[in-house]
Design a protein around this motif. Structure first.
Motif, mmCIF file in Angstrom:
data_model
loop_
_atom_site.group_PDB
_atom_site.id
_atom_site.type_symbol
_atom_site.label_atom_id
_atom_site.label_comp_id
_atom_site.label_asym_id
_atom_site.label_seq_id
_atom_site.Cartn_x
_atom_site.Cartn_y
_atom_site.Cartn_z
ATOM 1 N N UNK A 1 0.826 -1.184 0.000
ATOM 2 C CA UNK A 1 0.000 0.000 0.000
ATOM 3 C C UNK A 1 0.870 1.247 0.000
ATOM 4 N N UNK A 2 1.908 1.238 0.799
ATOM 5 C CA UNK A 2 2.764 2.411 0.901
ATOM 6 C C UNK A 2 3.664 2.532 -0.326
ATOM 7 N N UNK A 3 4.177 1.432 -0.815
ATOM 8 C CA UNK A 3 5.122 1.469 -1.919
ATOM 9 C C UNK A 3 4.485 1.215 -3.262
ATOM 10 N N UNK A 4 3.199 1.448 -3.403
ATOM 11 C CA UNK A 4 2.492 1.137 -4.632
ATOM 12 C C UNK A 4 2.863 2.010 -5.803
ATOM 13 N N UNK A 5 3.144 3.263 -5.580
ATOM 14 C CA UNK A 5 3.428 4.194 -6.673
ATOM 15 C C UNK A 5 4.827 4.762 -6.547
ATOM 16 N N UNK A 6 5.470 4.891 -7.699
ATOM 17 C CA UNK A 6 6.785 5.523 -7.723
ATOM 18 C C UNK A 6 6.721 6.912 -8.343
ATOM 19 N N UNK A 7 5.532 7.447 -8.542
ATOM 20 C CA UNK A 7 5.385 8.792 -9.102
ATOM 21 C C UNK A 7 5.936 9.817 -8.132
ATOM 22 N N UNK B 1 9.270 6.009 2.051
ATOM 23 C CA UNK B 1 8.510 6.745 3.063
ATOM 24 C C UNK B 1 8.872 6.283 4.472
ATOM 25 N N UNK B 2 9.354 5.050 4.588
ATOM 26 C CA UNK B 2 9.737 4.520 5.896
ATOM 27 C C UNK B 2 10.945 5.270 6.439
ATOM 28 N N UNK B 3 11.886 5.598 5.563
ATOM 29 C CA UNK B 3 13.101 6.278 6.022
ATOM 30 C C UNK B 3 12.965 7.790 5.995
ATOM 31 N N UNK B 4 12.196 8.319 5.049
ATOM 32 C CA UNK B 4 12.066 9.783 4.946
ATOM 33 C C UNK B 4 11.054 10.356 5.929
ATOM 34 N N UNK B 5 9.932 9.678 6.105
ATOM 35 C CA UNK B 5 8.858 10.143 6.990
ATOM 36 C C UNK B 5 8.427 9.020 7.926
ATOM 37 N N UNK C 1 2.071 6.380 11.613
ATOM 38 C CA UNK C 1 0.670 6.787 11.655
ATOM 39 C C UNK C 1 -0.212 5.872 10.828
ATOM 40 N N UNK C 2 0.278 5.465 9.667
ATOM 41 C CA UNK C 2 -0.484 4.535 8.825
ATOM 42 C C UNK C 2 -0.644 3.193 9.527
ATOM 43 N N UNK C 3 0.434 2.677 10.088
ATOM 44 C CA UNK C 3 0.384 1.383 10.766
ATOM 45 C C UNK C 3 -0.533 1.455 11.985
ATOM 46 N N UNK C 4 -0.426 2.544 12.747
ATOM 47 C CA UNK C 4 -1.270 2.698 13.936
ATOM 48 C C UNK C 4 -2.737 2.796 13.559
ATOM 49 N N UNK C 5 -3.050 3.533 12.498
ATOM 50 C CA UNK C 5 -4.453 3.659 12.099
ATOM 51 C C UNK C 5 -5.016 2.324 11.632
ATOM 52 N N UNK C 6 -4.196 1.508 10.969
ATOM 53 C CA UNK C 6 -4.682 0.182 10.569
ATOM 54 C C UNK C 6 -4.918 -0.709 11.783
ATOM 55 N N UNK C 7 -4.052 -0.623 12.778
ATOM 56 C CA UNK C 7 -4.247 -1.424 13.995
ATOM 57 C C UNK C 7 -5.488 -0.990 14.751
ATOM 58 N N UNK C 8 -5.718 0.321 14.850
ATOM 59 C CA UNK C 8 -6.917 0.814 15.545
ATOM 60 C C UNK C 8 -8.168 0.395 14.789
#
Length: 50
Positions: free
Chosen positions: A1-7, A15-19, A25-32
């Motif tokens: 989901x996170x790495x789907x687009x390279x645009x 995004x894991x290393x830059x932000x 936040x994405x992982x936490x929202x999926x767990x909630x």
């Protein structure tokens, strides 16, 4: 989901290393969301079991 687009406008696999806050936040929202679904479905499980 996170790495789907390279645009350039979309977050890619970096995004894991830059932000890391955004990624966490994405992982936490999926767990909630999953926890809320489990809590909402518990009464249905009980009613179907009896």
């Amino acid at each position: 989901m996170v790495g789907g687009n390279d645009d350039p406008g979309y977050p890619g696999p970096t995004v894991v290393t830059r932000n890391p806050e955004f990624f966490c936040g994405i992982i936490t929202s999926m767990r909630v969301g999953n926890l809320m679904l489990v809590l909402l479905n518990l009464p249905l499980i009980v009613s179907l079991g009896s």
